[in-house]
Motif scaffolding. Structure first.
Motif, PDB file in Angstrom:
ATOM      1  N   TYR A 289       0.833  -1.203   0.000  1.00 26.67           N
ATOM      2  CA  TYR A 289       0.000   0.000   0.000  1.00 26.67           C
ATOM      3  C   TYR A 289       0.871   1.259   0.000  1.00 26.67           C
ATOM      4  CZ  TYR A 289      -3.831  -3.083   1.578  1.00 26.67           C
ATOM      5  OH  TYR A 289      -4.762  -4.072   1.683  1.00 26.67           O
ATOM      6  N   LYS A 290       1.932   1.245   0.802  1.00 30.23           N
ATOM      7  CA  LYS A 290       2.710   2.463   1.016  1.00 30.23           C
ATOM      8  C   LYS A 290       3.402   2.927  -0.262  1.00 30.23           C
ATOM      9  CE  LYS A 290       4.271   2.991   5.137  1.00 30.23           C
ATOM     10  NZ  LYS A 290       5.057   2.937   6.404  1.00 30.23           N
ATOM     11  N   GLN A 291       3.710   1.991  -1.172  1.00 27.80           N
ATOM     12  CA  GLN A 291       4.357   2.414  -2.418  1.00 27.80           C
ATOM     13  C   GLN A 291       3.419   3.236  -3.296  1.00 27.80           C
ATOM     14  OE1 GLN A 291       5.556  -0.917  -4.884  1.00 27.80           O
ATOM     15  NE2 GLN A 291       3.574  -1.941  -4.673  1.00 27.80           N
ATOM     16  N   TYR A 292       2.091   3.006  -3.152  1.00 27.44           N
ATOM     17  CA  TYR A 292       1.119   3.846  -3.854  1.00 27.44           C
ATOM     18  C   TYR A 292       0.715   4.962  -2.892  1.00 27.44           C
ATOM     19  CZ  TYR A 292       0.742  -0.228  -6.936  1.00 27.44           C
ATOM     20  OH  TYR A 292       1.010  -1.264  -7.796  1.00 27.44           O
ATOM     21  N   ILE A 293       1.477   6.039  -2.892  1.00 23.11           N
ATOM     22  CA  ILE A 293       1.292   7.048  -1.856  1.00 23.11           C
ATOM     23  C   ILE A 293      -0.094   7.685  -1.932  1.00 23.11           C
ATOM     24  CG2 ILE A 293       2.219   9.018  -3.135  1.00 23.11           C
ATOM     25  CD1 ILE A 293       2.975   8.045   0.542  1.00 23.11           C
TER      26      ILE A 293
ATOM     27  N   THR B 120       7.874   0.499  -8.257  1.00 19.15           N
ATOM     28  CA  THR B 120       8.758   1.542  -7.736  1.00 19.15           C
ATOM     29  C   THR B 120      10.067   1.607  -8.499  1.00 19.15           C
ATOM     30  OG1 THR B 120       9.582  -0.059  -6.113  1.00 19.15           O
ATOM     31  CG2 THR B 120       7.831   1.462  -5.390  1.00 19.15           C
ATOM     32  N   ARG B 121      10.368   0.557  -9.293  1.00 20.43           N
ATOM     33  CA  ARG B 121      11.662   0.479  -9.967  1.00 20.43           C
ATOM     34  C   ARG B 121      11.555   0.354 -11.480  1.00 20.43           C
ATOM     35  NH1 ARG B 121      14.805  -4.224  -6.963  1.00 20.43           N
ATOM     36  NH2 ARG B 121      16.441  -3.526  -8.397  1.00 20.43           N
ATOM     37  N   THR B 122      10.356   0.040 -11.983  1.00 19.39           N
ATOM     38  CA  THR B 122      10.238  -0.153 -13.428  1.00 19.39           C
ATOM     39  C   THR B 122       8.795   0.011 -13.870  1.00 19.39           C
ATOM     40  OG1 THR B 122      10.713  -1.688 -15.256  1.00 19.39           O
ATOM     41  CG2 THR B 122       9.852  -2.648 -13.226  1.00 19.39           C
ATOM     42  N   THR B 123       8.604   0.387 -15.111  1.00 20.37           N
ATOM     43  CA  THR B 123       7.273   0.332 -15.725  1.00 20.37           C
ATOM     44  C   THR B 123       7.201  -0.800 -16.744  1.00 20.37           C
ATOM     45  OG1 THR B 123       7.925   1.938 -17.422  1.00 20.37           O
ATOM     46  CG2 THR B 123       6.845   2.797 -15.430  1.00 20.37           C
ATOM     47  N   LYS B 124       8.260  -1.596 -16.832  1.00 19.53           N
ATOM     48  CA  LYS B 124       8.284  -2.707 -17.774  1.00 19.53           C
ATOM     49  C   LYS B 124       7.563  -3.902 -17.180  1.00 19.53           C
ATOM     50  CE  LYS B 124      11.351  -5.629 -20.553  1.00 19.53           C
ATOM     51  NZ  LYS B 124      12.757  -6.016 -20.828  1.00 19.53           N
TER      52      LYS B 124
ATOM     53  N   VAL C  41       0.454  -1.129 -14.475  1.00 20.51           N
ATOM     54  CA  VAL C  41       1.088   0.151 -14.175  1.00 20.51           C
ATOM     55  C   VAL C  41       0.090   1.286 -14.393  1.00 20.51           C
ATOM     56  CG1 VAL C  41       2.947   1.732 -14.866  1.00 20.51           C
ATOM     57  CG2 VAL C  41       3.359  -0.726 -14.819  1.00 20.51           C
ATOM     58  N   PRO C  42       0.014   2.254 -13.472  1.00 18.28           N
ATOM     59  CA  PRO C  42      -0.796   3.441 -13.753  1.00 18.28           C
ATOM     60  C   PRO C  42      -0.360   4.091 -15.053  1.00 18.28           C
ATOM     61  CG  PRO C  42      -0.044   3.444 -11.467  1.00 18.28           C
ATOM     62  CD  PRO C  42       0.685   2.328 -12.151  1.00 18.28           C
ATOM     63  N   THR C  43      -1.320   4.493 -15.869  1.00 18.98           N
ATOM     64  CA  THR C  43      -0.989   5.043 -17.183  1.00 18.98           C
ATOM     65  C   THR C  43      -0.799   6.553 -17.170  1.00 18.98           C
ATOM     66  OG1 THR C  43      -3.349   5.102 -17.684  1.00 18.98           O
ATOM     67  CG2 THR C  43      -2.107   3.193 -18.462  1.00 18.98           C
TER      68      THR C  43
ATOM     69  N   SER D 121       2.734  -6.223  -5.929  1.00 15.03           N
ATOM     70  CA  SER D 121       3.748  -6.497  -4.919  1.00 15.03           C
ATOM     71  C   SER D 121       4.838  -5.430  -4.921  1.00 15.03           C
ATOM     72  CB  SER D 121       4.382  -7.872  -5.176  1.00 15.03           C
ATOM     73  OG  SER D 121       5.408  -8.111  -4.241  1.00 15.03           O
ATOM     74  N   SER D 122       5.299  -5.092  -3.719  1.00 15.13           N
ATOM     75  CA  SER D 122       6.412  -4.150  -3.571  1.00 15.13           C
ATOM     76  C   SER D 122       7.760  -4.869  -3.636  1.00 15.13           C
ATOM     77  CB  SER D 122       6.280  -3.398  -2.244  1.00 15.13           C
ATOM     78  OG  SER D 122       6.189  -4.306  -1.154  1.00 15.13           O
ATOM     79  N   LYS D 123       7.732  -6.183  -3.853  1.00 19.42           N
ATOM     80  CA  LYS D 123       8.956  -6.983  -3.906  1.00 19.42           C
ATOM     81  C   LYS D 123       9.233  -7.458  -5.335  1.00 19.42           C
ATOM     82  CE  LYS D 123       8.124  -8.834   0.755  1.00 19.42           C
ATOM     83  NZ  LYS D 123       7.869 -10.075   1.536  1.00 19.42           N
ATOM     84  N   THR D 124      10.492  -7.760  -5.598  1.00 21.51           N
ATOM     85  CA  THR D 124      10.848  -8.443  -6.836  1.00 21.51           C
ATOM     86  C   THR D 124      10.513  -9.930  -6.668  1.00 21.51           C
ATOM     87  OG1 THR D 124      12.606  -6.884  -7.373  1.00 21.51           O
ATOM     88  CG2 THR D 124      12.744  -9.080  -8.375  1.00 21.51           C
ATOM     89  N   VAL D 125       9.763 -10.476  -7.626  1.00 24.75           N
ATOM     90  CA  VAL D 125       9.280 -11.857  -7.512  1.00 24.75           C
ATOM     91  C   VAL D 125       9.654 -12.629  -8.781  1.00 24.75           C
ATOM     92  CG1 VAL D 125       7.308 -13.360  -7.084  1.00 24.75           C
ATOM     93  CG2 VAL D 125       7.328 -11.039  -6.134  1.00 24.75           C
TER      94      VAL D 125
END
Length: 581
Positions: free
Chosen positions: A210-214, A390-394, A530-532, A549-553
């Motif tokens: 949640y926190k990553q989507y401020i 938080t790190r990519t839009t890919k 991803v938000p557009t 997810s806020s993690k790399t999976v």
């Protein structure tokens, strides 16, 4: 037309609701088409339509909440149009959530007016449709029929968790609705919550997803005073105990004729698409179902009014319009671009067909061969790794496609993906995308330039499915091969053991599409969207993004004999004498 605005109507507890009435300018008693929703009634009337002609979904002035119907059209056909504002919104008193008898009381008021024939139907889409089901369950005898297009959730109320968040994957649609100011809310300094709610709130505040989507975290800090539906989904991200059982009791209370449906566009926010199907399948009453095409209806809402008026001429005026002599199911078949009809949903003639995930990212009706025939390497998984937004839009994906089809393939109905997979974290979101790719005249050979499927092929997205891995537990009693019914309750949520191969049953929302000869059936397996727009916005109001997810999976997909991942498609046989409806 006679217009009466802001009439104050008292409910049985004294709460007064604001109501607008539009009626023919000549004496007489008329059947009434009643509409109610949280959306502001002041933007529904004919004065708006006089200035703002119908706007297609791609127009910059398209505004979703103008949904109560074409007042002038109703008046011209001999109906009164009543538009009410539910309690706790805009000009009406009270607090929304305490209105279990309000529709009954408003309909009672309508029947007592000098212009009322005593027969009432309901109109309006989306939020206006959701209120129609509630009114039907309240059971006023003057309410003879409803027409809830874009139906809203069937389980757990209008915004129930199951139909709004299939597979338990939260999305941002309630946030976007608030940004577009469709609901009136009061705000004050946040206060202490009851102890159990305070703990749920604190847990949500600690959630890094949640926190990553401020923008969504900002809603949490205000403790439910803003965008309450989004707040409730984040603090209670599950289906409440007993929700399904209560819904099944409500299904029994709805005994009047209904005409429900939605459009192929609605898989993006789910509750309209799923709600229409679940009500149609579970309520035993005279009923009809319509599934329209992929383009969102225009605003102000005016389309399909021929059908609405035929429906109510039959049920409120007693005219023989022939509407109940027609097949109960009507759907738009994309690809063929024609109307088709049926007797049930899913269609009884459906041939449920498995398409297996196969080697070299192909999709085939041939099941996997045992390792004893093809070697141990066939058991190796396909793999993709997704970094967080938080790190990519890919968006990473695995893509499985058929060869170009030798003949037309018609798919119409709900879809399931059985997926055997392992992840290296304790959770992920499975996001599954079904596409129609082509036409494709290419061949794949060893020659340079012919080794890969061309990346330039046209793609048309048809539908999606979602499942949060920790929400995978099934309600076996209510599940069907074509529609897994997940438990979704708090006690059913189980984190995944990293590295363990797990079987997932993923509901892919229904579609109706004819894959033409030379096209490919395509399945994308992803875990993020991803938000557009910037500022965590979206370029299109009704295509929300999801809380990922806020993690790399890292995801591993298995597709061997012991773990035969496959798509279950509803194939509709084509007949030589088939004609469009």
């Amino acid at each position: 037309m006679i217009e009466e605005r802001d009439i104050s109507v008292a409910m049985r507890d004294g709460t007064r609701l604001a109501v607008d009435v539009y009626r023919p300018d000549k004496p007489g008693k008329y059947p009434v088409l009643y509409a109610a929703a949280l959306h502001n009634k002041d933007i529904q009337g004919p004065d708006i339509a006089d200035i703002l002609p119908p706007q297609p979904a791609h127009a910059p002035l398209w505004f979703g909440p103008i949904e109560a119907g074409d007042t002038r059209r109703f008046i011209a056909n001999g109906y009164v149009h009543v538009i009410a504002q539910p309690r706790g919104s805009a000009k009406s008193e009270g607090h929304y959530g305490n209105e279990d008898t309000d529709h009954y009381d408003l309909i009672e008021w309508i029947t007592q007016q000098s212009w009322s024939s005593g027969k009432v139907g309901m109109v309006g889409i989306s939020g206006y449709a959701g209120e129609q089901w509630r009114a039907a369950a309240q059971g006023h005898p003057a309410l003879k029929a409803i027409f809830p297009y874009d139906a809203c959730s069937a389980y757990g109320g209008m915004f129930g968790f199951r139909d709004f968040n299939p597979g338990g994957v939260l999305h941002s649609f309630p946030y976007l609705l608030d940004v577009f100011s469709t609901v009136h809310e009061s705000r004050d300094r946040p206060t202490e919550l009851p102890p159990a709610e305070e703990e749920l709130w604190r847990s949500a505040m600690r959630n890094p997803d949640y926190k990553q989507y401020i923008n969504l975290y900002n809603i949490l800090t205000q403790k439910g005073q803003r965008t309450f539906i989004m707040y409730l989904m984040m603090t209670h991200p599950w289906e409440f105990d007993g929700t399904v059982e209560r819904a099944e009791e409500i299904f029994k209370k709805i005994r009047i004729p209904f005409y429900t449906g939605s459009g192929a566009y609605a898989y993006t926010y789910k509750l309209h698409w799923l709600g229409a199907q679940h009500y149609f399948q579970n309520v035993n009453a005279p009923k009809k179902l319509i599934f329209t095409g992929p383009a969102h209806l225009e605003r102000p809402f005016h389309q399909y009014h021929d059908e609405i008026i035929r429906w109510y001429d039959h049920w409120l005026k007693g005219q023989d319009t022939g509407i109940m002599d027609e097949p109960p199911v009507r759907y738009w078949l994309m690809g063929a671009n024609e109307w088709r009809t049926g007797t049930e949903w899913p269609l009884p003639e459906t041939q449920w067909t498995k398409y297996y995930l196969s080697h070299w990212e192909s999709l085939s009706t041939e099941p996997p061969r045992p390792a004893s025939e093809v070697g141990a390497a066939a058991r190796e998984p396909d793999v993709f790794t997704q970094m967080p937004v938080t790190r990519t839009t890919k968006i990473e994906r695995l893509r499985y496609m058929t060869d170009p089809l030798p003949h037309d393939v018609t798919v119409a109905g709900p879809i399931t993906l059985t997926l055997y997979a392992a992840i290296d974290q304790d959770d992920t979101n499975w996001i599954i995308v079904l596409k129609d790719v082509g036409p494709d005249v290419s061949v794949r050979t060893a020659r340079e330039g012919e080794r890969d499927v061309p990346s330039s092929l046209p793609e048309r997205e048809l539908t999606r499915g979602w499942l949060k891995a920790s929400y995978r537990a099934l309600d076996e009693k209510r599940s069907k091969p074509w529609e897994p019914f997940h438990k979704l309750t708090r006690d059913a949520i189980t984190p995944v053991k990293p590295g363990e191969v797990v079987e997932y049953q993923i509901q892919i929302l229904a579609t109706a599409n004819q894959f033409k000869a030379g096209h490919r059936i395509c399945l994308d397996i992803t875990s993020m969207d991803v938000p557009t727009g910037t500022g965590a916005m979206t370029n299109v109001e009704y295509i929300p993004y999801h809380v990922c997810s806020s993690k790399t999976v890292t995801h591993k997909i298995y597709r061997d004999t012991q773990r035969p991942s496959h798509l279950l498609l509803p194939i509709i046989p084509e007949t030589t004498d088939r004609r469009s409806a």
